[in-house]
Design a protein around this motif. Structure first.
Motif: not given
Length: 456
Positions: A350-352, A358-361, A393-395
């Motif tokens: 997820d961090a990568i 690609i995706k923010f967690t 999350v995502g901010l």
């Protein structure tokens, strides 16, 4: 992985580019007028394995004090080249050229005025006149560099592109590259080859795309100067290391890069082992990259790796698949390594993916490493902001020590916290400054109040 051929830039007693090793470097965070503090920090950087040491030189006084810093280091047997970092004042670059082994100039603010994010209209004749101003101002600087055998880094930052460039090319890799090429063409015409180029951004996708485009443009114009790689404002801890490995590693595994800096919001000597690990991992990660690319199924890349050290695994995994996700060849990642739990490996994946945009967690922090320009206690402030916002999350929150790259490097951040003066902070909502000159001790609460108000 073979590196792309480049000319060789001579910087003091080291050579960059060609068949020379990839060099690693860092930057002091001390006041450049404080000789003892700068010498002590430079020693720690060099003792950790740093091969060049950069120092901020925001004024003539700082540039002149490089002579004292250099003299003291040489007396103690330290011979690593010193690099002067210049913004906003071309006259300071002239002074620094007399005392440093290399001078970094930023095309975004060397002659062009500080950016205001305003759209400017130019006729072709007016635009040509602006380029002539750059040419005229570079001439005495190049003469001084030739006289003192001083190398130059043309260092473009995504966060400090001029209004002129932004107005004509937009906020694009093409504009970033042209900002560099305008300067580089003058250096080549003048027969000055001790030049290193850097294009940096806090956004790994922008950084990688821009460097690739620069390589293409240099090849098109038969230029082959060595490249310095870095992800600006990468942050701290695991996130800063992973983001740096994604961006820098993507290019290193393509044979691009002659010197690197990992910009962490930590003590500068902490950057060196990370940089050295990236360099040492190029061959392994090039093979891992090929394996991961061939494994893509149902939009998921699988990385099979055998590494027992957690930090080394983080760096290698991010480096191996960075380009794959920056190019959006897949949008999911599975990592297999028998030394760690599925939960640990999922968090790493997820961090990568977040580092590759690609995706923010989790919350995204864009924080600078600090330098002699930093106007407040950077590391304490980062910790306070993270503690208060870690669940958003995502901010995206930008935390900048000064105005040099502040609003520009935070262009895709939701909020920005920027040093405005000693102990004073300005707050931004995207590029717009919404509160100015808040006392440092009150600024974090003001930031949180701004976020809460926008959520209502």
């Amino acid at each position: 992985m073979n590196r792309r051929p480049t000319t060789v830039a001579h910087v003091g007693n080291i050579a960059i580019g060609g068949d020379n090793p990839i060099r690693v470097q860092s930057m002091t965070t001390t006041n450049t007028n404080d000789t003892e503090a700068c010498v002590a920090q430079a020693r720690r950087i060099i003792d950790a394995g740093g091969e060049l040491v950069r120092l901020t030189t925001q004024g003539r006084r700082e540039a002149e004090n490089l002579k004292n810093i250099s003299s003291k280091l040489r007396e103690e047997g330290y011979t690593a080249p010193l690099v002067a970092d210049v913004h906003f004042n071309a006259n300071v670059a002239d002074v620094a050229a007399c005392y440093a082994e290399k001078v970094r100039i930023n095309p975004g603010n060397y002659v062009d005025p500080a950016r205001t994010f305003k759209h400017l209209e130019y006729t072709d004749e007016e635009y040509a006149a602006e380029l002539q101003k750059i040419d005229d101002r570079l001439q005495p600087f190049i003469r001084l560099c030739k006289e003192h055998h001083t190398a130059v880094r043309i260092g473009v930052n995504h966060g400090s592109l001029s209004d002129r460039i932004m107005s004509r090319y937009g906020d694009t890799p093409a504009g970033i590259v042209e900002s560099c090429m305008e300067f580089l063409r003058i250096f080549r015409r003048e027969g000055f080859n001790d030049v290193v180029i850097s294009i940096k951004a806090s956004n790994t996708v922008v950084m990688v795309q821009s460097v690739r485009l620069l390589v293409q443009q240099m090849d098109k114009e038969d230029m082959h100067y060595p490249l310095h790689l870095g992800v600006t404002e990468a942050g701290e801890g695991e996130d800063g290391r992973i983001k740096s490995a994604v961006g820098i590693g993507a290019l290193l595994t393509e044979g691009i890069g002659d010197t690197i800096r990992v910009s962490l919001s930590e003590e500068p000597e902490a950057e060196i082992p990370v940089a050295r690990q990236l360099v040492a991992s190029i061959e392994d990660c090039s093979h891992l990259r090929q394996q991961a690319e061939s494994s893509i199924t149902d939009d998921t890349a699988t990385l099979d790796i055998d590494e027992s050290n957690w930090e080394t695994l983080q760096l290698k995994a991010a480096m191996a698949v960075g380009a794959l996700f920056i190019d959006q060849k897949a949008h999911q990642l599975m990592i297999h390594d028998d030394h760690f739990t599925k939960e640990q490996l999922q968090e790493l994946a997820d961090a990568i993916l977040q580092a590759a945009r690609i995706k923010f967690t989790k919350t995204e922090y864009i924080s600078c490493p600090g330098c002699g320009r930093t106007l407040y206690d950077l590391r304490t402030t980062i910790a306070r902001i993270k503690a208060a916002t870690k669940d958003l999350v995502g901010l995206k929150i930008g935390i900048m020590g000064c105005i040099v790259n502040g609003p520009g490097e935070m262009a895709d951040a939701d909020y920005g916290y920027v040093g405005a003066g000693p102990g004073r902070i300005s707050l931004y909502r995207r590029k717009e400054c919404v509160e100015k000159n808040i006392p440092e001790e009150e600024a974090v609460e003001h930031l949180l109040a701004l976020i809460r108000a926008d959520e209502e």
